[in-house]
Design a protein around this motif. Sequence first.
Motif, PDB file in Angstrom:
ATOM      1  N   LEU B  50       2.349   4.301   5.761  1.00  0.00           N
ATOM      2  CA  LEU B  50       3.001   3.124   5.166  1.00  0.00           C
ATOM      3  C   LEU B  50       3.767   2.332   6.234  1.00  0.00           C
ATOM      4  CD1 LEU B  50       4.331   4.609   1.797  1.00  0.00           C
ATOM      5  CD2 LEU B  50       2.857   2.610   1.992  1.00  0.00           C
ATOM      6  N   VAL B  51       4.400   3.038   7.166  1.00  0.00           N
ATOM      7  CA  VAL B  51       5.098   2.341   8.262  1.00  0.00           C
ATOM      8  C   VAL B  51       4.086   1.486   9.036  1.00  0.00           C
ATOM      9  CG1 VAL B  51       6.351   2.612  10.433  1.00  0.00           C
ATOM     10  CG2 VAL B  51       6.896   4.099   8.491  1.00  0.00           C
ATOM     11  N   VAL B  52       2.921   2.087   9.329  1.00  0.00           N
ATOM     12  CA  VAL B  52       1.899   1.370  10.109  1.00  0.00           C
ATOM     13  C   VAL B  52       1.414   0.125   9.350  1.00  0.00           C
ATOM     14  CG1 VAL B  52      -0.464   1.498  11.008  1.00  0.00           C
ATOM     15  CG2 VAL B  52       1.131   3.388  11.406  1.00  0.00           C
ATOM     16  N   THR B  53       1.013   0.305   8.086  1.00  0.00           N
ATOM     17  CA  THR B  53       0.447  -0.837   7.361  1.00  0.00           C
ATOM     18  C   THR B  53       1.516  -1.898   7.096  1.00  0.00           C
ATOM     19  OG1 THR B  53       0.800   0.273   5.238  1.00  0.00           O
ATOM     20  CG2 THR B  53      -1.354   0.526   6.246  1.00  0.00           C
ATOM     21  N   GLN B  54       2.740  -1.454   6.875  1.00  0.00           N
ATOM     22  CA  GLN B  54       3.813  -2.399   6.570  1.00  0.00           C
ATOM     23  C   GLN B  54       4.282  -3.144   7.827  1.00  0.00           C
ATOM     24  OE1 GLN B  54       4.808  -2.782   3.384  1.00  0.00           O
ATOM     25  NE2 GLN B  54       6.382  -4.292   3.816  1.00  0.00           N
ATOM     26  N   THR B  55       4.070  -2.548   9.008  1.00  0.00           N
ATOM     27  CA  THR B  55       4.551  -3.164  10.247  1.00  0.00           C
ATOM     28  C   THR B  55       3.502  -4.074  10.889  1.00  0.00           C
ATOM     29  OG1 THR B  55       5.907  -1.197  10.656  1.00  0.00           O
ATOM     30  CG2 THR B  55       5.617  -2.707  12.489  1.00  0.00           C
ATOM     31  N   GLY B  57       0.170  -4.501   9.429  1.00  0.00           N
ATOM     32  CA  GLY B  57      -0.928  -4.808   8.527  1.00  0.00           C
ATOM     33  C   GLY B  57      -1.035  -6.305   8.282  1.00  0.00           C
TER      34      GLY B  57
END
Lengths: 207, 103
Positions: B50-55, B57
């Motif tokens: 979620l950190v990756v996609t939210q940062t 994405g």
Amino acid sequence: MRAALPLVLGPVLFGLSFGVFAGTAGMGALAAVVMSATTFAGSAQFAAASVLENGGTVVAAIISAVLLNARYIGQSIAAASIFPGGRLRRFLESQMIVDESWALSGRSGRFEWAILVGAGLLLYVLWVSSTAIGTFVGDALGDPNDLGLDAAFAALFLALAAPYLRTRKALRAAVLGGAIALALLPFAPAGVPLVAASVACLLGLRR
Amino acid sequence: MSDAWIVVAVVGTFTLVFKAAGPVFLGRRQLSARAQSVVDLIAPVMLVALVVTQTVGGNEEISVDARVPGVAAAGVAIWRGAPLVVAMAIAATVTALLRLVAQ
């Protein structure tokens, strides 16, 4: 309740903007509010509405939202054992699982029912009511991301991930999962990177 | 039934079932040790994803924008023991300021 306070601003602003956005996507106010009350997952709702707004098909809108929400299967399995009572009660209370309530409830390293349901309920009321208000307010509202709310949510997930990453096993799986999500971002439709990342949990099978 | 209502009904039904999957079908049943060690990894893996996609994405792309310095600043704060609210405020402030400047 206090645990959920930092989360109040985000859902209110995003709920308002979903109400506004659903209007521009031609969804109708009632459908938007019913969607917030039954789906209760912001990213999937925005995804479905934006497919419709861009002239996409019903099937495309459904697939994108369902893929985005497939991550809740994993989250609900992880927290399964904390729900008390009979089947109906577990069904109803499980609907309070959203990214934020789920993540917060596990912050001590063990999922806690009171935090999950308490924070979830607060977020639910805010989400549904702000969607309803948004459908009336219309375009008066700016983009919530001008306030950096998207980055704030990434920081929330990062802060909640940090305590889990102290064991080597969890750290290795998390790095692999993050790498899978990153690698798929340019190719896969939204939601798929998150679901694919959960393959990294299979590292738990190694001794 | 209009298109919007079909989407609302189908997506809502799927989501209800997804969220109920664990608590209703699995309940408090004890998992085997191997299954449990897989389940224990869901939280760290999902949160980092979620950190990756939210940062970074974007719309089927990796998008490096004002979110990245904001989240990085929050990461440093978390590393140094900052509370949750402070970390979120730092990320929002840095990102919002950068967007303001860029306008």
